[in-house]
Scaffold this motif. Structure first.
Motif, PDB file in Angstrom:
ATOM      1  N   GLN A  23       0.853  -1.191   0.000  1.00  0.00           N
ATOM      2  CA  GLN A  23       0.000   0.000   0.000  1.00  0.00           C
ATOM      3  C   GLN A  23       0.891   1.243   0.000  1.00  0.00           C
ATOM      4  O   GLN A  23       1.724   1.425   0.890  1.00  0.00           O
ATOM      5  CB  GLN A  23      -0.928   0.016   1.213  1.00  0.00           C
ATOM      6  CG  GLN A  23      -1.938   1.149   1.198  1.00  0.00           C
ATOM      7  CD  GLN A  23      -3.033   0.977   0.157  1.00  0.00           C
ATOM      8  OE1 GLN A  23      -2.792   0.462  -0.929  1.00  0.00           O
ATOM      9  NE2 GLN A  23      -4.245   1.392   0.461  1.00  0.00           N
TER      10      GLN A  23
ATOM     11  N   THR B 252      -4.158  -0.007   8.536  1.00  0.00           N
ATOM     12  CA  THR B 252      -4.188  -0.059   7.072  1.00  0.00           C
ATOM     13  C   THR B 252      -4.364  -1.489   6.594  1.00  0.00           C
ATOM     14  O   THR B 252      -5.184  -1.775   5.706  1.00  0.00           O
ATOM     15  CB  THR B 252      -2.893   0.531   6.482  1.00  0.00           C
ATOM     16  OG1 THR B 252      -2.802   1.906   6.841  1.00  0.00           O
ATOM     17  CG2 THR B 252      -2.877   0.403   4.967  1.00  0.00           C
TER      18      THR B 252
ATOM     19  N   LEU C 242      -7.629  -3.221   4.503  1.00  0.00           N
ATOM     20  CA  LEU C 242      -7.460  -3.925   3.228  1.00  0.00           C
ATOM     21  C   LEU C 242      -8.011  -5.346   3.319  1.00  0.00           C
ATOM     22  O   LEU C 242      -8.646  -5.840   2.380  1.00  0.00           O
ATOM     23  CB  LEU C 242      -5.990  -3.959   2.826  1.00  0.00           C
ATOM     24  CG  LEU C 242      -5.345  -2.605   2.510  1.00  0.00           C
ATOM     25  CD1 LEU C 242      -3.864  -2.778   2.211  1.00  0.00           C
ATOM     26  CD2 LEU C 242      -6.041  -1.934   1.326  1.00  0.00           C
TER      27      LEU C 242
ATOM     28  N   ASP D 217     -10.777  -0.821   1.722  1.00  0.00           N
ATOM     29  CA  ASP D 217      -9.925  -0.036   0.845  1.00  0.00           C
ATOM     30  C   ASP D 217      -9.269  -0.979  -0.149  1.00  0.00           C
ATOM     31  O   ASP D 217      -9.275  -2.199   0.042  1.00  0.00           O
ATOM     32  CB  ASP D 217      -8.867   0.704   1.674  1.00  0.00           C
ATOM     33  CG  ASP D 217      -8.249   1.872   0.912  1.00  0.00           C
ATOM     34  OD1 ASP D 217      -8.656   2.118  -0.246  1.00  0.00           O
ATOM     35  OD2 ASP D 217      -7.360   2.532   1.469  1.00  0.00           O
ATOM     36  N   ASN D 218      -8.692  -0.420  -1.198  1.00  0.00           N
ATOM     37  CA  ASN D 218      -7.992  -1.195  -2.214  1.00  0.00           C
ATOM     38  C   ASN D 218      -6.494  -1.086  -2.029  1.00  0.00           C
ATOM     39  O   ASN D 218      -5.977   0.003  -1.776  1.00  0.00           O
ATOM     40  CB  ASN D 218      -8.357  -0.693  -3.620  1.00  0.00           C
ATOM     41  CG  ASN D 218      -9.341  -1.617  -4.311  1.00  0.00           C
ATOM     42  OD1 ASN D 218      -9.443  -2.795  -3.980  1.00  0.00           O
ATOM     43  ND2 ASN D 218     -10.072  -1.085  -5.282  1.00  0.00           N
TER      44      ASN D 218
ATOM     45  N   GLU E 248     -15.877  -1.384  -5.578  1.00  0.00           N
ATOM     46  CA  GLU E 248     -16.396  -1.072  -4.240  1.00  0.00           C
ATOM     47  C   GLU E 248     -17.764  -1.704  -4.001  1.00  0.00           C
ATOM     48  O   GLU E 248     -18.052  -2.197  -2.907  1.00  0.00           O
ATOM     49  CB  GLU E 248     -16.474   0.441  -4.044  1.00  0.00           C
ATOM     50  CG  GLU E 248     -17.186   0.887  -2.770  1.00  0.00           C
ATOM     51  CD  GLU E 248     -16.666   0.205  -1.512  1.00  0.00           C
ATOM     52  OE1 GLU E 248     -17.481  -0.076  -0.608  1.00  0.00           O
ATOM     53  OE2 GLU E 248     -15.441  -0.080  -1.426  1.00  0.00           O
TER      54      GLU E 248
END
Length: 228
Positions: free
Chosen positions: A17, A54, A58, A63-64, A82
Motif C-alpha cells: 500500500q 491499514t 485492506l 480499501d484497495n 467497491e
C-alpha cells in the motif's frame, strides 16, 4: 484462486500500500503475506504507524491495495470494485471500531437492526433485541449513542457486528477508548461471542494481554509483518 481457500478465511499475498504525500510516495505496507485459517483468532500488534489499521482495512475490503492479492472467504477482493466488496462484506464480515462508529441518529436497537435490514430480512427487530439482551443492554434499547457510556456504546457495536453472524470478524483496537473495567468486560464478551459463532477473528491491538488471548500473534514493523 488458492487451492486451499476452504481451509482459510483470509489469504494475502505480497500486499503493498502506497499513498502520495507532499514529499513523494509513502509506502505503508511492504510485501505483506498472511494466511488465516477459518475459525482462527489472530492479533496484529506493533507500534503506532506500523501499518496495522491499514492492513485491517485492506483485509476487510474497506480499501484497495496498491499491489498484491487478498482472498476473503475464498473470494478475490483485489479483483472487485467497491460495490462488489460491499456486497461481500454484507454477507461475510463484521467490524468493530475503536471509535464505536454508531449512527448517532439511531437508537441502540436501530443501530443493531441496521445490518439485518440491509439484507432484507423481516425479523430484524427480534434478532437485534435478542443480541442486545445477550450483551446486557436489554434496558437500553431506545437510548441513543450520546445517552450511553463508552462501554455501553462498544457493547452495542459488538452486538451490531455479531448480529448477522459473520464468518469473519475484524476488530480495530476494540478496547482502546475504554477504562480497565470496561476493557476486561468487552474482551470477555468478544471472545465468548466469537467462540459461540465459530467466527474467524482478526484484531489489531496495542494491548499485549488482549493479544495473548488469541491463538496466534503477528507483529507489524515498518509496514512488514512478522509472525510470533
Amino acid at each position: 484462486m488458492p487451492e486451499s481457500n476452504k481451509t482459510y478465511a483470509i489469504q494475502v499475498s505480497n500486499l503493498e500500500q502506497r499513498v502520495p504525500t507532499l514529499d513523494g510516495e509513502l509506502q505503508i505496507l511492504k510485501g505483506v503475506s498472511l494466511d488465516v485459517k477459518s475459525g482462527e483468532s489472530i492479533a496484529v500488534t506493533g507500534p503506532s504507524g506500523a501499518g496495522k489499521s491499514t492492513l485491517l482495512a485492506l483485509l476487510a475490503g474497506l480499501d484497495n491495495a496498491t499491489a498484491g492479492e487478498v482472498w476473503l472467504a475464498g473470494e478475490p477482493l483485489h479483483q472487485m470494485d467497491e460495490e462488489q466488496r460491499a456486497e461481500l462484506r454484507g454477507r461475510k464480515v463484521g467490524f468493530i471500531f475503536q471509535s464505536f462508529m454508531l449512527v448517532e441518529s439511531l437508537t441502540a436497537l436501530e443501530n443493531v437492526m441496521l445490518p439485518i435490514e440491509l439484507t432484507g430480512a423481516k425479523d430484524a427487530r427480534s434478532v437485534a433485541e435478542t443480541m442486545l439482551q445477550r450483551v446486557g443492554l436489554s434496558h437500553r434499547l431506545d437510548h441513543f449513542p450520546n445517552q450511553l457510556s463508552g462501554g455501553e456504546q462498544q457493547r452495542v457495536a459488538i452486538a451490531r457486528a455479531f448480529v448477522s453472524q459473520p464468518d469473519i470478524l475484524f476488530a480495530d483496537e476494540p478496547t482502546g477508548n475504554l477504562d480497565q473495567a470496561n476493557s476486561s468486560r468487552i474482551e470477555d464478551l468478544l471472545f465468548e461471542l466469537n467462540q459461540e459463532h465459530h467466527s474467524t477473528l482478526v484484531l489489531v491491538t496495542h494491548d499485549l494481554q488482549l493479544a495473548q488471548r488469541c491463538q496466534r500473534r503477528a507483529q507489524m514493523n515498518g509496514g512488514q509483518l512478522e509472525a510470533i
